[in-house]
Motif scaffolding. Sequence first.
Motif, PDB file in Angstrom:
ATOM      1  N   MET A 163      28.401  -0.266  16.669  1.00 23.02           N
ATOM      2  CA  MET A 163      28.830   0.935  17.364  1.00 23.02           C
ATOM      3  C   MET A 163      30.011   1.612  16.688  1.00 23.02           C
ATOM      4  SD  MET A 163      31.460  -0.165  20.291  1.00 23.02           S
ATOM      5  CE  MET A 163      32.489   1.118  19.606  1.00 23.02           C
ATOM      6  N   ALA A 164      30.700   0.891  15.758  1.00 21.96           N
ATOM      7  CA  ALA A 164      31.881   1.467  15.126  1.00 21.96           C
ATOM      8  C   ALA A 164      31.495   2.666  14.273  1.00 21.96           C
ATOM      9  CB  ALA A 164      32.581   0.416  14.271  1.00 21.96           C
ATOM     10  N   HIS A 165      32.260   3.747  14.399  1.00 25.06           N
ATOM     11  CA  HIS A 165      32.032   4.954  13.603  1.00 25.06           C
ATOM     12  C   HIS A 165      33.156   5.092  12.588  1.00 25.06           C
ATOM     13  CE1 HIS A 165      29.779   5.765  17.369  1.00 25.06           C
ATOM     14  NE2 HIS A 165      28.920   6.314  16.530  1.00 25.06           N
ATOM     15  N   ALA A 166      32.790   5.294  11.336  1.00 24.80           N
ATOM     16  CA  ALA A 166      33.785   5.344  10.272  1.00 24.80           C
ATOM     17  C   ALA A 166      34.649   6.590  10.355  1.00 24.80           C
ATOM     18  CB  ALA A 166      33.095   5.278   8.909  1.00 24.80           C
ATOM     19  N   ASP A 167      34.076   7.682  10.841  1.00 26.01           N
ATOM     20  CA  ASP A 167      34.826   8.933  10.877  1.00 26.01           C
ATOM     21  C   ASP A 167      34.217   9.873  11.908  1.00 26.01           C
ATOM     22  OD1 ASP A 167      32.497   9.875   9.637  1.00 26.01           O
ATOM     23  OD2 ASP A 167      33.398   9.960   7.648  1.00 26.01           O
ATOM     24  N   LEU A 168      34.812  11.039  12.046  1.00 22.95           N
ATOM     25  CA  LEU A 168      34.347  12.033  13.012  1.00 22.95           C
ATOM     26  C   LEU A 168      32.932  12.483  12.699  1.00 22.95           C
ATOM     27  CD1 LEU A 168      34.800  14.088  15.328  1.00 22.95           C
ATOM     28  CD2 LEU A 168      35.876  15.596  13.635  1.00 22.95           C
ATOM     29  N   ARG A 169      32.616  12.672  11.437  1.00 23.23           N
ATOM     30  CA  ARG A 169      31.293  13.170  11.055  1.00 23.23           C
ATOM     31  C   ARG A 169      30.195  12.185  11.469  1.00 23.23           C
ATOM     32  NH1 ARG A 169      32.334  16.441   5.350  1.00 23.23           N
ATOM     33  NH2 ARG A 169      34.486  17.042   5.830  1.00 23.23           N
ATOM     34  N   ASP A 225      35.824  21.020   2.867  1.00 23.69           N
ATOM     35  CA  ASP A 225      35.348  21.708   4.080  1.00 23.69           C
ATOM     36  C   ASP A 225      35.592  20.860   5.331  1.00 23.69           C
ATOM     37  OD1 ASP A 225      34.469  23.682   2.363  1.00 23.69           O
ATOM     38  OD2 ASP A 225      32.419  22.939   2.292  1.00 23.69           O
ATOM     39  N   PRO A 226      36.848  20.607   5.652  1.00 26.61           N
ATOM     40  CA  PRO A 226      37.150  19.708   6.772  1.00 26.61           C
ATOM     41  C   PRO A 226      36.700  20.276   8.117  1.00 26.61           C
ATOM     42  CG  PRO A 226      39.131  20.844   6.026  1.00 26.61           C
ATOM     43  CD  PRO A 226      38.064  21.156   5.024  1.00 26.61           C
ATOM     44  N   ALA A 262      47.366  13.013  11.441  1.00 28.71           N
ATOM     45  CA  ALA A 262      45.968  12.882  11.051  1.00 28.71           C
ATOM     46  C   ALA A 262      45.100  13.723  11.981  1.00 28.71           C
ATOM     47  CB  ALA A 262      45.528  11.426  11.098  1.00 28.71           C
ATOM     48  N   ILE A 263      44.382  14.689  11.429  1.00 28.53           N
ATOM     49  CA  ILE A 263      43.560  15.625  12.203  1.00 28.53           C
ATOM     50  C   ILE A 263      42.084  15.335  11.950  1.00 28.53           C
ATOM     51  CG2 ILE A 263      42.994  18.070  12.563  1.00 28.53           C
ATOM     52  CD1 ILE A 263      45.791  18.737  11.490  1.00 28.53           C
ATOM     53  N   GLY A 264      41.280  15.348  13.009  1.00 27.34           N
ATOM     54  CA  GLY A 264      39.843  15.149  12.874  1.00 27.34           C
ATOM     55  C   GLY A 264      39.488  13.691  12.691  1.00 27.34           C
ATOM     56  N   ASN A 265      39.496  12.913  13.777  1.00 25.27           N
ATOM     57  CA  ASN A 265      39.306  11.471  13.695  1.00 25.27           C
ATOM     58  C   ASN A 265      38.116  11.018  14.531  1.00 25.27           C
ATOM     59  OD1 ASN A 265      41.949  10.858  12.255  1.00 25.27           O
ATOM     60  ND2 ASN A 265      42.696  11.890  14.089  1.00 25.27           N
ATOM     61  N   GLU A 266      37.625   9.820  14.235  1.00 26.48           N
ATOM     62  CA  GLU A 266      36.583   9.246  15.085  1.00 26.48           C
ATOM     63  C   GLU A 266      37.193   9.017  16.473  1.00 26.48           C
ATOM     64  OE1 GLU A 266      36.783   6.009  16.284  1.00 26.48           O
ATOM     65  OE2 GLU A 266      38.727   5.819  15.309  1.00 26.48           O
ATOM     66  N   PRO A 289      44.563   6.781   9.793  1.00 28.88           N
ATOM     67  CA  PRO A 289      43.130   6.478   9.842  1.00 28.88           C
ATOM     68  C   PRO A 289      42.435   6.807   8.517  1.00 28.88           C
ATOM     69  CG  PRO A 289      43.817   7.585  11.849  1.00 28.88           C
ATOM     70  CD  PRO A 289      44.974   7.655  10.905  1.00 28.88           C
ATOM     71  N   TRP A 290      41.586   5.907   8.082  1.00 25.09           N
ATOM     72  CA  TRP A 290      40.865   6.077   6.808  1.00 25.09           C
ATOM     73  C   TRP A 290      39.950   7.293   6.848  1.00 25.09           C
ATOM     74  CZ3 TRP A 290      35.589   5.971   5.919  1.00 25.09           C
ATOM     75  CH2 TRP A 290      35.174   5.876   4.580  1.00 25.09           C
ATOM     76  N   GLY A 291      39.314   7.567   7.982  1.00 22.40           N
ATOM     77  CA  GLY A 291      38.275   8.581   8.027  1.00 22.40           C
ATOM     78  C   GLY A 291      38.715   9.967   8.451  1.00 22.40           C
ATOM     79  N   SER A 292      40.006  10.247   8.497  1.00 21.60           N
ATOM     80  CA  SER A 292      40.495  11.545   8.956  1.00 21.60           C
ATOM     81  C   SER A 292      39.996  12.692   8.083  1.00 21.60           C
ATOM     82  CB  SER A 292      42.029  11.564   8.974  1.00 21.60           C
ATOM     83  OG  SER A 292      42.540  10.552   9.806  1.00 21.60           O
ATOM     84  N   GLU A 293      39.948  13.867   8.668  1.00 24.10           N
ATOM     85  CA  GLU A 293      39.574  15.066   7.926  1.00 24.10           C
ATOM     86  C   GLU A 293      40.764  15.661   7.167  1.00 24.10           C
ATOM     87  OE1 GLU A 293      36.424  16.702   7.845  1.00 24.10           O
ATOM     88  OE2 GLU A 293      35.654  14.855   8.737  1.00 24.10           O
ATOM     89  N   VAL A 294      41.933  15.660   7.789  1.00 21.59           N
ATOM     90  CA  VAL A 294      43.142  16.265   7.206  1.00 21.59           C
ATOM     91  C   VAL A 294      44.333  15.361   7.503  1.00 21.59           C
ATOM     92  CG1 VAL A 294      44.670  18.290   7.172  1.00 21.59           C
ATOM     93  CG2 VAL A 294      42.221  18.590   7.612  1.00 21.59           C
ATOM     94  N   ILE A 295      45.226  15.192   6.525  1.00 27.29           N
ATOM     95  CA  ILE A 295      46.475  14.457   6.703  1.00 27.29           C
ATOM     96  C   ILE A 295      47.633  15.385   6.345  1.00 27.29           C
ATOM     97  CG2 ILE A 295      47.906  12.501   6.004  1.00 27.29           C
ATOM     98  CD1 ILE A 295      45.456  11.585   7.495  1.00 27.29           C
TER      99      ILE A 295
END
Length: 473
Positions: free
Chosen positions: A1-7, A299-300, A205-209, A251-257
């Motif tokens: 169930m773990a999601h690496a990132d928002l996408r 393209d975050p 960190a913007i855009g996270n799981e 977070p590793w999977g963020s869109e923007v830092i």
Amino acid sequence: MAHADLREFLETLRKNDQLLEYSDPVRPEPDLSSAAAATTNLTDRGPALLFDNIEGYERGKGRVALNVVGSWPNHALMLGMDTDTPVKEQFFEFAERWEAFPGQVEHRADAPWQEHALTEDIDLFQLLPLFRLNDHDVGCYIDKAIVVTRDPDDPDHFGKQNAGIYRIQVKDKDRLGIQPLAAHDIGLHLRAAEERGENLPVAIAIGNEPVISTVGGMPLAYDQSEYEMAAAIQGAPYRIATAPLTGLDVPWGSEVILEGEIICGRREIEGPFGEFTGYYSGARSQPVIRISRVSHRTDPVFEHLYLGKPWTEMDYTLALNTSVPLYRQLKADFPEVVAVNAMYTQGLLGIISVKQRFGGHAKAVGMRAMTTPHGLAYCKVIIVVDDDIDPFNLAQVMWALSVRFHPQHDLVTVPNGSVLALDPSSDPDGIVHKVVIDATTPISPETRGHYSHEVSNPPATAAWETILKGLIK
């Protein structure tokens, strides 16, 4: 169930018909926040929204995701559960996973947000599709980012590194305002830094799981790591990476830092802002952040949280991460506590079910809730019900209030209690009378009322619930 990132989570939502992708042109204001508000107004099973054609931005760039965890089906998917999972089952699943804390954390060097970096001529208005959430907000806000700081007095203590969610006003191209309440971990970090006469390094960190966004709003102990809690909740090691300028773990999977510093001793007016209470907060003098580095994916996706008059996505996001800590704290003192529903306005109102041992027991449980770490700033109204009442079923709770609550005997008022200053009823700010409403059945030595012969469900009701659940879609 773990999601690496928002996408990856958006893809899970898409596969479960819980993502609405909108490609017609939209205006940043008022269309984006209006769409998010409309979704939660219409249904508690609403989808997440993804916009990729925003006026002022090239098609496919400046994408905005809203309402990502803004419904119970989406919340269930975050936990890896079926979209039809009842709220009470999600509550107990959340509470059980808490027992796995601390989970494992995995440091990685290949974070996708490392694709692009900017250290000069930073302009957040060009980099991010910013917009006001409500009409009378003073400006644009970032309100669902993970803000990371360290304890300046103990920088090597991983648990004392805070990853929380705070409202952030975009004040200029590279300057932000932030509201770090004194009782929050970031407030303690800032005070320690300013006592040293130092700036406080910060990473945003913007855009996270969704799990870290949920845990970021959870009232953990000061030395408990949000990343280790996220690992426990998702049932897998949580991926983090090192932010290059500050050395903070993000977070590793963020869109923007975004990286920078909270400036020592500087305060500027921040607000008004439409808050989760359903009212605008006033303008207050708050600290200022100077941004010196931006890292981002190609393209975050800019994830935003609409909040205002409940219910909004914020209420779904904070529902169980508020209820479960209160449940655990209360159960440690009162094992008879069955469940806690603190979903309403971040726990300003809470409902507790308890198996009573003696008369007055329920009132004691209600008053204890007000002295928990979260309850000190919230828990203004506590309703206590018997263990035969599902606190997540408002019809049952209203029935208990209707027939088991006696205004003369069952109302406990606590004068001049502490509450967060954002509560519009507080007067002066941060002070309010609190109340415990005992809607339990009186037991010895309380003997009032006529409760000897209660109507129960017909004997085959539970079996038919199972049958009909499979037939009703």
